[in-house]
Design a protein around this motif. Structure first.
Motif, PDB file in Angstrom:
ATOM      1  N   GLU A  42       0.831  -1.201   0.000  1.00  0.00           N
ATOM      2  CA  GLU A  42       0.000   0.000   0.000  1.00  0.00           C
ATOM      3  C   GLU A  42       0.869   1.256   0.000  1.00  0.00           C
ATOM      4  O   GLU A  42       0.461   2.295  -0.482  1.00  0.00           O
ATOM      5  N   TRP A  43       2.079   1.164   0.556  1.00  0.00           N
ATOM      6  CA  TRP A  43       2.991   2.296   0.613  1.00  0.00           C
ATOM      7  C   TRP A  43       4.035   2.242  -0.492  1.00  0.00           C
ATOM      8  O   TRP A  43       4.314   3.241  -1.133  1.00  0.00           O
ATOM      9  N   ARG A  45       5.465   2.068  -3.786  1.00  0.00           N
ATOM     10  CA  ARG A  45       4.866   2.304  -5.102  1.00  0.00           C
ATOM     11  C   ARG A  45       5.722   1.857  -6.275  1.00  0.00           C
ATOM     12  O   ARG A  45       5.219   1.388  -7.272  1.00  0.00           O
ATOM     13  N   SER A  46       7.044   2.032  -6.173  1.00  0.00           N
ATOM     14  CA  SER A  46       7.862   1.676  -7.332  1.00  0.00           C
ATOM     15  C   SER A  46       9.306   1.416  -6.929  1.00  0.00           C
ATOM     16  O   SER A  46       9.765   1.847  -5.879  1.00  0.00           O
ATOM     17  N   GLY A 105       8.152   5.180  -1.995  1.00  0.00           N
ATOM     18  CA  GLY A 105       6.859   4.962  -1.364  1.00  0.00           C
ATOM     19  C   GLY A 105       6.221   6.259  -0.952  1.00  0.00           C
ATOM     20  O   GLY A 105       6.865   7.312  -0.923  1.00  0.00           O
ATOM     21  N   SER A 108       0.992   9.421  -3.817  1.00  0.00           N
ATOM     22  CA  SER A 108      -0.440   9.226  -4.021  1.00  0.00           C
ATOM     23  C   SER A 108      -0.825   9.773  -5.385  1.00  0.00           C
ATOM     24  O   SER A 108      -0.010  10.391  -6.068  1.00  0.00           O
ATOM     25  N   ALA A 115       6.167  11.433  -0.218  1.00  0.00           N
ATOM     26  CA  ALA A 115       7.001  10.393  -0.816  1.00  0.00           C
ATOM     27  C   ALA A 115       8.413  10.399  -0.240  1.00  0.00           C
ATOM     28  O   ALA A 115       8.948  11.440   0.126  1.00  0.00           O
TER      29      ALA A 115
END
Length: 179
Positions: A42-43, A45-46, A105, A108, A115
């Protein structure tokens, strides 16, 4: 290095108590210095393999700088140095810059205000696990224990410490606010 730093005798542990039985988490597992850490999907991201970091003058050693990730300026943090600021990179099992990646992470759909990019070595690992009580893990540095929500064991028995991303970003922001 990792096997001796965070290996548990799973026969002596009590049943998981960090989450109700049957609740599984999905996380990205990364290695930061001697610690294997898990960041919930969920946190996280990439993952970024190619990046340039611009140093920030007078920043603490763990605050590596800022990187342009997909048009967003993201702070880059070395958690191994944050967790143990007195240690050298060699003592922490540091890796050369050519072997370092970023786990980004906190982004949004609205932007990158919260981030953070975490430096790590080796290849990331996807984890599916039932969280277990981190209080059962002896010998964690105080800064690391404050950030941990639970721990996980991967299929091979390797322990990963689940990091509470909200606590992490609050701790980093608080430390940077007093500079």
């Amino acid at each position: 290095m990792l096997d001796t730093a965070l290996t548990l005798d799973t026969d002596t542990l009590s049943p998981p108590s960090a989450a109700p039985a049957g609740v599984e988490h999905l996380a990205q597992g990364i290695v930061c210095g001697p610690w294997a850490l898990a960041f919930r999907f969920e946190w996280a991201r990439s993952l970024v393999e190619q990046y340039d970091v611009v140093a920030v003058p007078k920043a603490p050693p763990w605050f590596v700088g800022a990187a342009n990730i997909d048009g967003n300026i993201i702070p880059v943090v070395d958690l191994a140095l944050y967790i143990n600021p007195q240690a050298s990179m060699e003592a922490l099992g540091g890796v050369g810059s050519a072997q370092r990646r970023l786990l980004v992470g906190g982004m949004s759909a609205a932007g990158a205000e919260d981030a953070v990019a975490i430096l790590f070595g080796q290849l990331p690992q996807q984890l599916r696990y039932q969280p277990q009580d981190v209080n059962e893990v002896p010998g964690l540095p105080a800064r690391l224990r404050e950030l941990c929500a639970a721990y996980a064991l991967d299929a091979g028995g390797q322990m990963f410490l689940e990091i509470d991303a909200e606590r992490l970003t609050q701790a980093l922001a608080q430390e940077l606010s007093v500079l």
